[in-house]
Design a protein around this motif. Structure first.
Motif, PDB file in Angstrom:
ATOM      1  N   ARG A 120       0.841  -1.199   0.000  1.00  0.00           N
ATOM      2  CA  ARG A 120       0.000   0.000   0.000  1.00  0.00           C
ATOM      3  C   ARG A 120       0.881   1.255   0.000  1.00  0.00           C
ATOM      4  O   ARG A 120       1.866   1.336   0.740  1.00  0.00           O
ATOM      5  N   LEU A 121       0.491   2.228  -0.822  1.00  0.00           N
ATOM      6  CA  LEU A 121       1.240   3.477  -0.922  1.00  0.00           C
ATOM      7  C   LEU A 121       0.924   4.377   0.277  1.00  0.00           C
ATOM      8  O   LEU A 121      -0.214   4.793   0.472  1.00  0.00           O
ATOM      9  N   ILE A 122       1.951   4.674   1.058  1.00  0.00           N
ATOM     10  CA  ILE A 122       1.797   5.488   2.262  1.00  0.00           C
ATOM     11  C   ILE A 122       2.425   6.866   2.096  1.00  0.00           C
ATOM     12  O   ILE A 122       1.840   7.887   2.465  1.00  0.00           O
ATOM     13  N   GLY A 123       3.638   6.917   1.532  1.00  0.00           N
ATOM     14  CA  GLY A 123       4.372   8.177   1.439  1.00  0.00           C
ATOM     15  C   GLY A 123       4.602   8.640   0.021  1.00  0.00           C
ATOM     16  O   GLY A 123       5.026   7.864  -0.842  1.00  0.00           O
ATOM     17  N   LEU A 124       4.300   9.923  -0.230  1.00  0.00           N
ATOM     18  CA  LEU A 124       4.496  10.535  -1.544  1.00  0.00           C
ATOM     19  C   LEU A 124       5.837  11.275  -1.581  1.00  0.00           C
ATOM     20  O   LEU A 124       6.452  11.518  -0.529  1.00  0.00           O
ATOM     21  N   PRO A 125       6.309  11.656  -2.768  1.00  0.00           N
ATOM     22  CA  PRO A 125       7.578  12.388  -2.856  1.00  0.00           C
ATOM     23  C   PRO A 125       7.580  13.632  -1.955  1.00  0.00           C
ATOM     24  O   PRO A 125       6.626  14.407  -1.961  1.00  0.00           O
TER      25      PRO A 125
END
Length: 278
Positions: A120-125
């Motif tokens: 699961r994607l938690i942190g963005l750039p």
């Protein structure tokens, strides 16, 4: 002679049909949807071992990682996406690229091993991510978790690899009930999902990770049983994942089997057929 020619022509036409079918299947898999079989329990309860899904490859556009890898160790087959489309690697860009959203369940190519992972994607750039006592912190703000009872499963061999689950209720004998604590986690954009906890461990307390530009930070929903961005690639994790390594978004489970083989129809989980992923 006429009969021999007819037989020869039939064989040639059959070969052509097979080749065309394989080409069509290859194009379909490369451009639109890629099948993915869940091999481990790192995304429980969202995804269970034996869930079968199609990955939406149109969601984020295309890169070298969109080329399929064909790896069948039993027959020594190892055709890697890097070998097929490596000429497009290295610039961390995508064709017709779309940005993933926080909370998406994403299949991506591991930055060093090349194997396909799903997390699961938690942190963005640009985000600063930290885990403190099992609670995710994004840019200094705790991600809310609300207790939601327990997740229960039978202690038994799971999937073709015969994996056994880890339990919060200690050693559980064969056929016993394995329990994990469950909570509902809600990200800043409103995405909510269940996360599982087994007990205190090192990955529950981390330093601050600053996500580089053009990279993403991923975690498994089964927090104490997931090798993800909390661990560096050199330590068996995935570290920060480049934009070009994204393969696609997992939207829906198509089929699910709880046994050692999908042919064991008595282990099929019909309640998970065509179930949406959130």
């Amino acid at each position: 002679m006429a009969k021999t020619e007819t037989t020869g022509n039939a064989i040639v036409e059959t070969i052509k049909t097979v080749v065309y079918a394989l080409l069509i299947a290859g194009v379909f898999r490369t451009l639109f949807f890629q099948p993915f079989w869940i091999p481990s329990g790192s995304m429980k309860q969202t995804l269970l071992i034996g869930d079968f899904l199609f990955v939406n490859k149109m969601a984020y556009g295309y890169s070298y990682a969109s080329c399929p890898s064909v790896i069948i160790p039993s027959v020594g087959l190892n055709i890697d996406a890097q070998k097929l489309c490596g000429m497009f690697d290295g610039d961390n860009t995508r064709f017709w690229g779309g940005d993933p959203e926080r909370g998406d369940v994403v299949v991506f190519r591991h930055p060093t091993t090349g194997r396909d992972y799903i997390k699961r994607l938690i942190g963005l750039p640009g985000d600063k991510i930290q885990v403190s006592d099992g609670v995710v912190q994004i840019n200094g703000e705790a991600v809310p978790q609300v207790a939601d009872g327990d997740f229960e499963e039978v202690m038994e061999l799971q999937g073709p690899q015969g994996l056994r689950p880890r339990c919060a209720n200690g050693a559980v004998g064969e056929g016993g009930i394995c329990i994990k604590e469950r909570a509902i986690e809600t990200l800043p954009n409103g995405a909510s999902y269940a996360v599982l906890n087994i007990g205190p461990q090192a990955s529950d307390r981390t330093g601050i990770y600053t996500v580089p530009e053009g990279h993403y930070f991923f975690m498994g929903d089964n927090r104490d049983n997931s090798a993800d961005s909390r661990l560096a690639q050199t330590a068996g994790g995935v570290g920060f994942v480049p934009y070009e390594n994204l393969i696609g978004r997992a939207d829906r489970i198509v089929f699910s089997s709880g046994g050692r083989s999908m042919l064991f129809f008595w282990t099929w989980r019909s309640d998970r057929f065509f179930k949406g992923i959130k």
